[in-house]
Scaffold this active site. Structure first.
Site, short mmCIF file in Angstrom:
data_model
loop_
_atom_site.label_atom_id
_atom_site.label_comp_id
_atom_site.label_asym_id
_atom_site.label_seq_id
_atom_site.Cartn_x
_atom_site.Cartn_y
_atom_site.Cartn_z
N PHE A 191 6.52 1.39 5.23
CA PHE A 191 6.48 2.71 5.87
C PHE A 191 5.14 2.95 6.57
O PHE A 191 5.10 3.24 7.77
CB PHE A 191 6.75 3.77 4.79
CG PHE A 191 6.44 5.18 5.18
CD1 PHE A 191 6.81 5.69 6.42
CD2 PHE A 191 5.77 6.01 4.30
CE1 PHE A 191 6.52 7.00 6.77
CE2 PHE A 191 5.48 7.32 4.63
CZ PHE A 191 5.86 7.82 5.87
N HIS A 251 4.85 -5.09 17.29
CA HIS A 251 3.44 -4.92 17.62
C HIS A 251 2.53 -5.94 16.94
O HIS A 251 1.30 -5.82 17.03
CB HIS A 251 2.95 -3.50 17.26
CG HIS A 251 3.84 -2.41 17.74
ND1 HIS A 251 3.95 -2.08 19.08
CD2 HIS A 251 4.70 -1.58 17.07
CE1 HIS A 251 4.83 -1.09 19.21
NE2 HIS A 251 5.29 -0.77 18.02
N ILE A 262 2.60 -11.29 -4.10
CA ILE A 262 1.19 -10.91 -4.21
C ILE A 262 0.86 -10.68 -5.68
O ILE A 262 1.35 -9.73 -6.31
CB ILE A 262 0.89 -9.66 -3.38
CG1 ILE A 262 1.14 -9.96 -1.89
CG2 ILE A 262 -0.54 -9.18 -3.60
CD1 ILE A 262 0.96 -8.76 -0.98
N CYS A 274 -2.22 -2.82 2.58
CA CYS A 274 -1.24 -1.75 2.36
C CYS A 274 -0.17 -2.14 1.35
O CYS A 274 0.51 -1.27 0.79
CB CYS A 274 -0.55 -1.37 3.67
SG CYS A 274 -1.64 -0.71 4.94
N ALA A 299 1.91 -3.08 -1.84
CA ALA A 299 1.80 -2.69 -3.25
C ALA A 299 3.20 -2.65 -3.86
O ALA A 299 4.20 -2.55 -3.15
CB ALA A 299 1.15 -1.32 -3.39
N ARG A 300 3.24 -2.77 -5.18
CA ARG A 300 4.50 -2.52 -5.87
C ARG A 300 4.67 -1.01 -5.93
O ARG A 300 3.85 -0.29 -6.50
CB ARG A 300 4.48 -3.10 -7.29
CG ARG A 300 5.78 -2.87 -8.05
CD ARG A 300 5.78 -3.57 -9.39
NE ARG A 300 5.78 -5.01 -9.25
CZ ARG A 300 6.88 -5.76 -9.08
NH1 ARG A 300 8.07 -5.17 -9.02
NH2 ARG A 300 6.79 -7.07 -8.97
N ALA A 301 5.71 -0.51 -5.29
CA ALA A 301 5.89 0.93 -5.12
C ALA A 301 6.16 1.62 -6.44
O ALA A 301 6.75 1.05 -7.37
CB ALA A 301 7.02 1.20 -4.13
N TYR A 303 1.56 3.05 -12.64
CA TYR A 303 1.33 2.82 -11.22
C TYR A 303 -0.08 3.27 -10.83
O TYR A 303 -0.83 2.52 -10.19
CB TYR A 303 2.36 3.58 -10.40
CG TYR A 303 2.11 3.57 -8.91
CD1 TYR A 303 2.28 2.41 -8.17
CD2 TYR A 303 1.70 4.72 -8.25
CE1 TYR A 303 2.05 2.39 -6.80
CE2 TYR A 303 1.46 4.72 -6.89
CZ TYR A 303 1.64 3.55 -6.17
OH TYR A 303 1.40 3.54 -4.82
N LYS A 339 -3.55 1.10 -9.60
CA LYS A 339 -4.34 1.39 -8.40
C LYS A 339 -5.81 1.63 -8.76
O LYS A 339 -6.72 1.22 -8.01
CB LYS A 339 -3.76 2.61 -7.69
CG LYS A 339 -2.48 2.33 -6.92
CD LYS A 339 -2.75 1.42 -5.73
CE LYS A 339 -1.60 1.36 -4.75
NZ LYS A 339 -1.92 0.55 -3.56
#
Length: 319
Positions: free
Chosen positions: A12, A41, A51, A70, A72-74, A140, A144
């Protein structure tokens, strides 16, 4: 021309970031988990696989000036406690592995997309700042926080510059999860029992977030710093619903149920977490970001919601 490696380039935020950076003349390389067509792009790609603590980043960072991480495991709402290790593997140890490789390769600058949840789930003593002690409330957010600490520790022993960005709720084209569900409810004009909620929430459009990241790539920055980001205007949940409805030309249907009663109802229904996200306050103070970078959010909340509403209404499944 700067060559920038983007992890999570198909996500996203990552997809929008690639569009923003390409317009500014950056040469982009996407780090992908599996081989696929190049994201829009993006000029180059490299496949790194999953990862985690074992990822080989050598080919991905070869010849790169800067990295924006950017991927990451959501976060999954009410995720099973047993999945905590999965967040750590990707978000913490995976970031540590990437940062170590970047430091060894003398990458000039590494930007980590973190999350305001590192500060906590709700304000206790005013808007969150980068100097507040971390208070992550779930696995989560803890992953982070560990990622941030690993990054700062590695940067302290080398010349690599590090920037950590902590956004609150991010919205824009392609948004999912709670914000998309809220848009669906507003679109269907479902009555919502949130008319009496007078909290305060920060949010940031994907355009403002990506604009800040581009500024962090372009300008001189402190060697290691955390940057809070938002649209610069905080809204109550009720006001956010009204703004979304206005942007979508829908009727607002808010029922003013007293917040204490909502709290009791949410506990009885086993939905206390959802209540807190909708009714508690969570704001961020972006004054230090603005001062350090001479940055002002270029897109207003009204414009951000208008753009997001146009995307939502133009989707094929809305025709």
């Amino acid at each position: 021309m700067k060559r920038v490696l983007i992890t999570g380039a198909t996500g996203f935020v990552g997809a929008q970031l690639c569009e923003v950076l390409s317009r500014q003349g950056y040469l982009l390389r996407a780090a992908l988990r599996a081989d696929q067509a190049l994201p829009a792009h993006v000029a180059e790609k490299t496949v790194v696989g999953e990862i985690d603590a074992r990822t080989d980043w050598a080919a991905a960072i070869d010849g790169v000036d800067c990295v924006v991480h950017c991927a990451a495991r959501a976060h999954i709402l009410n995720d099973e406690p047993g999945n905590a290790a999965n967040y750590m593997q990707t978000n913490a140890y995976g970031t540590e592995r990437l940062a170590g490789a970047c430091a060894a390769a003398r990458i000039r600058r590494l930007i980590l997309l973190s999350i305001v949840k590192v500060n906590g789930e709700r304000n206790l003593n005013g808007a969150f700042t980068a100097d507040d002690p971390p208070r992550p409330a779930d696995a989560y957010a803890e992953s982070k926080q560990y990622a941030e600490a690993f990054l700062m520790n590695i940067a302290a022993g080398c010349e690599m510059e590090v920037a950590i960005v902590r956004p609150p709720l991010v919205y824009g084209p392609g948004v999912r999860a709670n914000f998309l569900r809220l848009m669906n409810l507003v679109d269907r004009q479902v009555p919502l029992p949130l008319g009496a909620v007078n909290n305060s929430r920060s949010l940031v459009s994907v355009w403002n977030l990506c604009g800040l990241i581009e500024r962090l790539l372009r300008d001189a920055i402190p060697k290691s710093a955390i940057f809070m980001v938002s649209d610069g205007e905080d809204l109550s949940t009720a006001e956010l619903i009204r703004r979304i409805a206005s942007a979508m030309s829908r009727r607002t249907r808010l029922i003013p149920i007293p917040v204490p009663l909502l709290r009791v109802m949410s506990v009885l229904a086993g939905r206390r977490t959802e209540f807190e996200r909708l009714c508690e306050s969570l704001t961020v103070d972006i004054s230090m970001t603005q001062a350090a970078l001479e940055w002002i959010p270029p897109i207003s909340v009204a414009e951000g919601l208008s753009r997001t509403a146009r995307w939502y209404l133009s989707r094929p499944d809305n025709s």
